[in-house]
Motif scaffolding. Structure first.
Motif, PDB file in Angstrom:
ATOM      1  N   MET A   1       0.841  -1.136  -0.028  1.00 45.84           N
ATOM      2  CA  MET A   1       0.035   0.111   0.037  1.00 45.84           C
ATOM      3  C   MET A   1       0.676   1.334  -0.211  1.00 45.84           C
ATOM      4  SD  MET A   1      -2.953   0.772   2.749  1.00 45.84           S
ATOM      5  CE  MET A   1      -4.539   0.972   1.912  1.00 45.84           C
ATOM      6  N   ASN A   2       0.660   2.225  -0.751  1.00 45.08           N
ATOM      7  CA  ASN A   2       1.400   3.354  -0.998  1.00 45.08           C
ATOM      8  C   ASN A   2       1.437   4.338   0.278  1.00 45.08           C
ATOM      9  OD1 ASN A   2       1.850   2.993  -3.557  1.00 45.08           O
ATOM     10  ND2 ASN A   2      -0.010   3.993  -4.430  1.00 45.08           N
ATOM     11  N   ILE A   3       0.562   4.155   1.238  1.00 43.00           N
ATOM     12  CA  ILE A   3       0.478   4.961   2.510  1.00 43.00           C
ATOM     13  C   ILE A   3       1.768   4.600   3.363  1.00 43.00           C
ATOM     14  CG2 ILE A   3      -0.911   3.510   4.032  1.00 43.00           C
ATOM     15  CD1 ILE A   3      -2.125   6.231   4.903  1.00 43.00           C
ATOM     16  N   HIS A   4       2.016   3.427   3.299  1.00 40.12           N
ATOM     17  CA  HIS A   4       3.177   2.665   3.959  1.00 40.12           C
ATOM     18  C   HIS A   4       4.765   3.319   3.117  1.00 40.12           C
ATOM     19  CE1 HIS A   4       0.613   0.539   6.510  1.00 40.12           C
ATOM     20  NE2 HIS A   4      -0.048   0.055   5.492  1.00 40.12           N
ATOM     21  N   ALA A   5       4.732   3.285   2.202  1.00 36.65           N
ATOM     22  CA  ALA A   5       5.875   3.776   1.232  1.00 36.65           C
ATOM     23  C   ALA A   5       6.086   5.282   2.012  1.00 36.65           C
ATOM     24  CB  ALA A   5       5.750   3.624  -0.194  1.00 36.65           C
ATOM     25  N   VAL A   6       4.876   5.995   1.911  1.00 38.93           N
ATOM     26  CA  VAL A   6       5.158   7.272   2.601  1.00 38.93           C
ATOM     27  C   VAL A   6       5.814   7.472   3.888  1.00 38.93           C
ATOM     28  CG1 VAL A   6       3.923   9.560   3.161  1.00 38.93           C
ATOM     29  CG2 VAL A   6       3.055   8.240   1.094  1.00 38.93           C
ATOM     30  N   ARG A  16      12.160  13.849  -0.702  1.00 39.16           N
ATOM     31  CA  ARG A  16      11.566  13.918  -2.028  1.00 39.16           C
ATOM     32  C   ARG A  16      10.735  12.687  -2.620  1.00 39.16           C
ATOM     33  NH1 ARG A  16      17.026  15.223  -5.263  1.00 39.16           N
ATOM     34  NH2 ARG A  16      17.340  17.035  -3.930  1.00 39.16           N
ATOM     35  N   ASP A  17      11.038  11.616  -1.918  1.00 40.70           N
ATOM     36  CA  ASP A  17      10.454  10.325  -1.841  1.00 40.70           C
ATOM     37  C   ASP A  17       8.967  10.366  -1.137  1.00 40.70           C
ATOM     38  OD1 ASP A  17      12.234   9.126  -3.549  1.00 40.70           O
ATOM     39  OD2 ASP A  17      13.228   7.897  -1.860  1.00 40.70           O
ATOM     40  N   VAL A  18       9.084  11.176   0.087  1.00 42.54           N
ATOM     41  CA  VAL A  18       7.688  11.100   0.699  1.00 42.54           C
ATOM     42  C   VAL A  18       6.938  11.865  -0.045  1.00 42.54           C
ATOM     43  CG1 VAL A  18       6.652  12.403   2.650  1.00 42.54           C
ATOM     44  CG2 VAL A  18       9.033  11.547   2.992  1.00 42.54           C
ATOM     45  N   VAL A  19       7.131  13.239  -0.617  1.00 39.12           N
ATOM     46  CA  VAL A  19       6.183  13.996  -1.400  1.00 39.12           C
ATOM     47  C   VAL A  19       5.747  13.205  -2.663  1.00 39.12           C
ATOM     48  CG1 VAL A  19       5.911  16.035  -2.780  1.00 39.12           C
ATOM     49  CG2 VAL A  19       7.163  16.046  -0.598  1.00 39.12           C
ATOM     50  N   SER A  20       6.615  12.400  -3.416  1.00 38.99           N
ATOM     51  CA  SER A  20       6.198  11.929  -4.537  1.00 38.99           C
ATOM     52  C   SER A  20       5.348  10.854  -4.343  1.00 38.99           C
ATOM     53  CB  SER A  20       7.410  11.360  -5.552  1.00 38.99           C
ATOM     54  OG  SER A  20       8.184  10.469  -4.719  1.00 38.99           O
ATOM     55  N   ALA A  22       3.407  10.221  -1.718  1.00 47.69           N
ATOM     56  CA  ALA A  22       2.182  10.569  -1.241  1.00 47.69           C
ATOM     57  C   ALA A  22       1.368  11.326  -2.175  1.00 47.69           C
ATOM     58  CB  ALA A  22       2.543  12.235  -0.302  1.00 47.69           C
ATOM     59  N   GLU A  23       1.630  11.671  -3.483  1.00 50.45           N
ATOM     60  CA  GLU A  23       0.799  12.003  -4.324  1.00 50.45           C
ATOM     61  C   GLU A  23       0.206  10.804  -5.049  1.00 50.45           C
ATOM     62  OE1 GLU A  23       3.817  13.992  -7.040  1.00 50.45           O
ATOM     63  OE2 GLU A  23       3.391  15.879  -5.883  1.00 50.45           O
ATOM     64  N   GLN A  24       0.828   9.763  -5.140  1.00 53.12           N
ATOM     65  CA  GLN A  24       0.132   8.158  -5.286  1.00 53.12           C
ATOM     66  C   GLN A  24      -0.749   7.676  -4.307  1.00 53.12           C
ATOM     67  OE1 GLN A  24       3.507   5.895  -6.167  1.00 53.12           O
ATOM     68  NE2 GLN A  24       4.547   7.469  -7.289  1.00 53.12           N
ATOM     69  N   VAL A  25      -1.171   8.342  -3.208  1.00 48.56           N
ATOM     70  CA  VAL A  25      -2.001   7.742  -2.235  1.00 48.56           C
ATOM     71  C   VAL A  25      -3.420   8.372  -2.627  1.00 48.56           C
ATOM     72  CG1 VAL A  25      -2.749   7.592   0.074  1.00 48.56           C
ATOM     73  CG2 VAL A  25      -0.243   7.495  -0.283  1.00 48.56           C
ATOM     74  N   GLU A  26      -4.550   7.315  -2.614  1.00 44.79           N
ATOM     75  CA  GLU A  26      -5.790   7.915  -2.838  1.00 44.79           C
ATOM     76  C   GLU A  26      -6.430   8.006  -1.423  1.00 44.79           C
ATOM     77  OE1 GLU A  26      -8.201   6.160  -5.975  1.00 44.79           O
ATOM     78  OE2 GLU A  26      -6.437   5.140  -6.731  1.00 44.79           O
ATOM     79  N   ILE A  27      -6.181   9.115  -0.807  1.00 47.79           N
ATOM     80  CA  ILE A  27      -6.557   9.376   0.509  1.00 47.79           C
ATOM     81  C   ILE A  27      -8.056   8.894   0.445  1.00 47.79           C
ATOM     82  CG2 ILE A  27      -7.186  11.885   0.061  1.00 47.79           C
ATOM     83  CD1 ILE A  27      -5.383  10.441   3.125  1.00 47.79           C
ATOM     84  N   ALA A  28      -8.955   9.182  -0.159  1.00 43.36           N
ATOM     85  CA  ALA A  28     -10.503   8.933   0.032  1.00 43.36           C
ATOM     86  C   ALA A  28     -10.580   7.561   0.038  1.00 43.36           C
ATOM     87  CB  ALA A  28     -11.313   9.273  -1.391  1.00 43.36           C
ATOM     88  N   TYR A  39      -1.255   9.803   7.306  1.00 39.74           N
ATOM     89  CA  TYR A  39      -0.831  10.251   6.071  1.00 39.74           C
ATOM     90  C   TYR A  39      -0.402  11.503   6.022  1.00 39.74           C
ATOM     91  CZ  TYR A  39      -1.313  11.947   1.349  1.00 39.74           C
ATOM     92  OH  TYR A  39      -1.504  12.130   0.184  1.00 39.74           O
ATOM     93  N   TRP A  40      -1.433  12.418   6.472  1.00 43.18           N
ATOM     94  CA  TRP A  40      -1.128  14.057   6.322  1.00 43.18           C
ATOM     95  C   TRP A  40       0.105  14.292   7.193  1.00 43.18           C
ATOM     96  CZ3 TRP A  40      -2.563  16.310   2.306  1.00 43.18           C
ATOM     97  CH2 TRP A  40      -3.655  15.765   1.558  1.00 43.18           C
ATOM     98  N   THR A  41       0.220  13.702   8.504  1.00 44.48           N
ATOM     99  CA  THR A  41       1.462  13.954   9.116  1.00 44.48           C
ATOM    100  C   THR A  41       2.738  13.506   8.493  1.00 44.48           C
ATOM    101  OG1 THR A  41       0.121  13.583  11.191  1.00 44.48           O
ATOM    102  CG2 THR A  41       2.504  13.511  11.542  1.00 44.48           C
ATOM    103  N   CYS A  42       2.745  12.809   7.972  1.00 45.89           N
ATOM    104  CA  CYS A  42       4.026  11.970   7.260  1.00 45.89           C
ATOM    105  C   CYS A  42       4.119  12.934   5.890  1.00 45.89           C
ATOM    106  CB  CYS A  42       3.683  10.704   6.625  1.00 45.89           C
ATOM    107  SG  CYS A  42       3.897   9.368   7.991  1.00 45.89           S
ATOM    108  N   THR A  43       3.171  13.319   5.357  1.00 48.83           N
ATOM    109  CA  THR A  43       3.209  14.268   4.045  1.00 48.83           C
ATOM    110  C   THR A  43       3.920  15.420   4.730  1.00 48.83           C
ATOM    111  OG1 THR A  43       1.448  12.930   3.069  1.00 48.83           O
ATOM    112  CG2 THR A  43       2.028  15.337   2.071  1.00 48.83           C
ATOM    113  N   ALA A  44       3.223  15.854   5.729  1.00 47.28           N
ATOM    114  CA  ALA A  44       3.728  17.330   6.288  1.00 47.28           C
ATOM    115  C   ALA A  44       5.154  17.323   6.709  1.00 47.28           C
ATOM    116  CB  ALA A  44       2.912  17.781   7.553  1.00 47.28           C
ATOM    117  N   ALA A  45       5.605  16.316   7.051  1.00 51.89           N
ATOM    118  CA  ALA A  45       7.003  15.941   7.670  1.00 51.89           C
ATOM    119  C   ALA A  45       7.995  16.101   6.152  1.00 51.89           C
ATOM    120  CB  ALA A  45       7.287  14.700   8.346  1.00 51.89           C
ATOM    121  N   GLY A  46       7.392  15.239   5.165  1.00 52.80           N
ATOM    122  CA  GLY A  46       8.060  15.434   3.693  1.00 52.80           C
ATOM    123  C   GLY A  46       8.262  16.851   3.308  1.00 52.80           C
TER     124      GLY A  46
END
Length: 106
Positions: A1-6, A16-20, A22-28, A39-46
């Motif tokens: 699952m992409n969220i774990h990769a983030v 850079r990997d965090v942000v890229s 994160a763009e692949q995760v379908e948050i819905a 997810y949003w916390t990890c994305t914020a850190a990235g």
């Protein structure tokens, strides 16, 4: 699952990997509010590690709106809010001040 990769990218210090990734995760598709906030916390850190502070603030605000009980006491988030509060490199001081206040970081 992409969220774990983030999360793994964040923990490995690869912003850079965090942000890229994160763009692949379908948050819905993430049913749990706790996981969405994470997810949003990890994305914020990235974003923060990439020097994209406005985006980091926006991600933290989203996480806090979704599940404040899972956000406000996390050391990672508290440290980011402290950094953002003192950096002055963003235009979101009102939101950062609010987060600092509700986290009792004053």
């Amino acid at each position: 699952m992409n969220i774990h990769a983030v999360e793994v990218s964040m923990e490995l210090g690869r912003p850079r990997d965090v942000v890229s990734r994160a763009e692949q995760v379908e948050i819905a598709l993430i049913g749990s509010h706790e996981r969405q906030a994470h997810y949003w916390t990890c994305t914020a850190a990235g974003f923060h590690m990439n020097g994209k502070e406005n985006e980091a603030v926006e991600a933290l605000v989203r996480a806090d709106r979704i599940a404040p009980q899972h956000v406000r006491n996390r050391p990672l988030v508290r440290n980011m809010v402290r950094d953002l509060r003192s950096s002055g490199k963003h235009t979101r001081q009102r939101e950062v001040s609010h987060l600092a206040h509700v986290m009792r970081l004053a």
